[in-house]
Scaffold this motif. Structure first.
Motif, PDB file in Angstrom:
ATOM      1  N   ALA A   1      15.851  -9.247  46.924  1.00 18.17           N
ATOM      2  CA  ALA A   1      15.558  -9.455  48.340  1.00 18.17           C
ATOM      3  C   ALA A   1      16.612  -8.706  49.159  1.00 18.17           C
ATOM      4  O   ALA A   1      17.807  -8.793  48.864  1.00 18.17           O
ATOM      5  CB  ALA A   1      15.584 -10.940  48.682  1.00 18.17           C
TER       6      ALA A   1
ATOM      7  N   GLU B   1      12.978 -11.901  53.569  1.00 24.37           N
ATOM      8  CA  GLU B   1      12.686 -12.019  52.143  1.00 24.37           C
ATOM      9  C   GLU B   1      13.472 -13.146  51.501  1.00 24.37           C
ATOM     10  O   GLU B   1      12.939 -13.892  50.671  1.00 24.37           O
ATOM     11  CB  GLU B   1      12.974 -10.687  51.445  1.00 24.37           C
ATOM     12  CG  GLU B   1      11.967  -9.603  51.811  1.00 24.37           C
ATOM     13  CD  GLU B   1      12.324  -8.242  51.266  1.00 24.37           C
ATOM     14  OE1 GLU B   1      11.470  -7.326  51.379  1.00 24.37           O
ATOM     15  OE2 GLU B   1      13.442  -8.081  50.719  1.00 24.37           O
TER      16      GLU B   1
ATOM     17  N   ASP C   1       5.861  -7.525  52.253  1.00 21.87           N
ATOM     18  CA  ASP C   1       6.418  -7.969  50.980  1.00 21.87           C
ATOM     19  C   ASP C   1       6.908  -9.410  51.065  1.00 21.87           C
ATOM     20  O   ASP C   1       6.737 -10.194  50.129  1.00 21.87           O
ATOM     21  CB  ASP C   1       7.584  -7.059  50.574  1.00 21.87           C
ATOM     22  CG  ASP C   1       7.124  -5.716  50.027  1.00 21.87           C
ATOM     23  OD1 ASP C   1       5.900  -5.532  49.870  1.00 21.87           O
ATOM     24  OD2 ASP C   1       7.990  -4.866  49.758  1.00 21.87           O
ATOM     25  N   ALA C   2       7.517  -9.779  52.200  1.00 14.52           N
ATOM     26  CA  ALA C   2       8.053 -11.134  52.353  1.00 14.52           C
ATOM     27  C   ALA C   2       6.964 -12.196  52.264  1.00 14.52           C
ATOM     28  O   ALA C   2       7.238 -13.348  51.935  1.00 14.52           O
ATOM     29  CB  ALA C   2       8.805 -11.260  53.672  1.00 14.52           C
TER      30      ALA C   2
ATOM     31  N   ILE D   1       5.696 -12.825  48.009  1.00 23.07           N
ATOM     32  CA  ILE D   1       6.616 -13.150  46.925  1.00 23.07           C
ATOM     33  C   ILE D   1       6.014 -14.269  46.080  1.00 23.07           C
ATOM     34  O   ILE D   1       5.692 -15.338  46.601  1.00 23.07           O
ATOM     35  CB  ILE D   1       7.983 -13.571  47.479  1.00 23.07           C
ATOM     36  CG1 ILE D   1       8.638 -12.396  48.225  1.00 23.07           C
ATOM     37  CG2 ILE D   1       8.898 -14.064  46.365  1.00 23.07           C
ATOM     38  CD1 ILE D   1       9.907 -12.762  48.959  1.00 23.07           C
TER      39      ILE D   1
END
Length: 285
Positions: free
Chosen positions: A34, A39, A89-90, A93
């Motif tokens: 991260a 993130e 992307d965050a 996960i």
């Protein structure tokens, strides 16, 4: 011997990876550290979802749907991202692992596992070794597969190469707070994977039980392995050893065992495999 020395001649990465920061990939799943606050927060929210909402843990530091404690600020957070899902992307996960190096532990006042095991005495016995504590591992239910565990280990191995880690340690958990309910697998760990004296760790918490609950002739290895949590089976495959004591963690509702994995003892086939994968995602240097 350092991790880089065991990588079958692979060059130690000069950084954690190329410009993307990628540490490993299997299909549409990628693993890396991260790198943003969003993130790291998302990893904490995933931990909350698994540990508190799903498993009913009562962690005192949780706030606003996040599993967070004082160690998070000095840890690196390994994350697995499903790139096939839309969005940031965050937001995608699906798995995480918390990594605490010994130099960072000094800054934070020690290791997380010191509340359960006398980890400081282990480190004192090996003053020239570099230690890495693994913890807070969790994966969304739909992704709990061998492939995801494989990818997490790709990332951990690349991280170990980067930081010349000599020893990995950390608590791994059985569900529930009654160690006797796991007498078979715990006894199997004692008989087949007990840490030698120089690597063994005494309990620091008051509620502990010796793993040696059953005579060796009563241990059915196949049944013991079937009753083992997948994460602990994964450690066993790598060649990990275990402390002789299980410790009850009432806040998380688990029975914990201490994993000790000197890098130099990792099974050769895993060294070759993960060393090769780490090299794919790191520049030569």
């Amino acid at each position: 011997m350092t991790a880089s020395g065991l990588a079958g001649g692979n060059t130690r990465p000069a950084s954690l990876g190329p410009s993307t920061g990628l540490l490993g990939q299997i299909g549409g799943l990628q693993v890396r550290l991260a790198v943003t606050d969003d993130e790291r927060t998302a990893a904490q929210r995933l931990r909350y979802q698994i540990f508190i909402a799903e498993r009913g843990a009562r962690a005192p530091d949780c706030d606003g749907g996040r599993d967070e404690d004082r160690f998070d600020a000095v840890c690196d957070h390994l994350i697995v991202i499903d790139t096939h899902r839309p969005g940031r992307d965050a937001d995608n996960i699906i798995g995480t692992y918390r990594l605490l190096r010994d130099d960072a532990a000094v800054r934070s006042g020690g290791f997380y596992s010191a509340s359960e095991y006398r980890i400081e005495s282990l480190i004192a016995r090996h003053p020239c070794k570099r230690f890495l504590e693994l913890g807070r591992s969790c994966v969304l239910p739909a992704y709990r597969s061998k492939r995801t565990i494989e990818l997490l280990w790709q990332g951990i191995w690349a991280y170990c190469l980067q930081h010349d880690v000599d020893v990995m340690v950390g608590c791994a958990s059985f569900p529930g707070v009654v160690p006797a309910a796991h007498a078979l697998p715990l006894s199997f760990l004692h008989q087949h994977a007990s840490a030698p004296t120089e690597w063994n760790v005494a309990p620091a918490a008051p509620d502990f039980t010796e793993l040696d609950m059953m005579p060796v002739e009563a241990i059915d290895a196949r049944a013991a392995l079937a009753a083992m949590p997948p994460l602990i089976k994964g450690y066993l495959r790598l060649g990990a050893k275990f402390s002789d004591f299980a410790v009850v963690d009432p806040a998380f509702g688990t029975t914990d065992v201490m994993v000790i994995l000197p890098v130099e003892t990792i099974s050769d086939r895993y060294v070759r495999h993960y060393g090769s994968d780490a090299g794919r995602f790191a520049p030569a240097g």
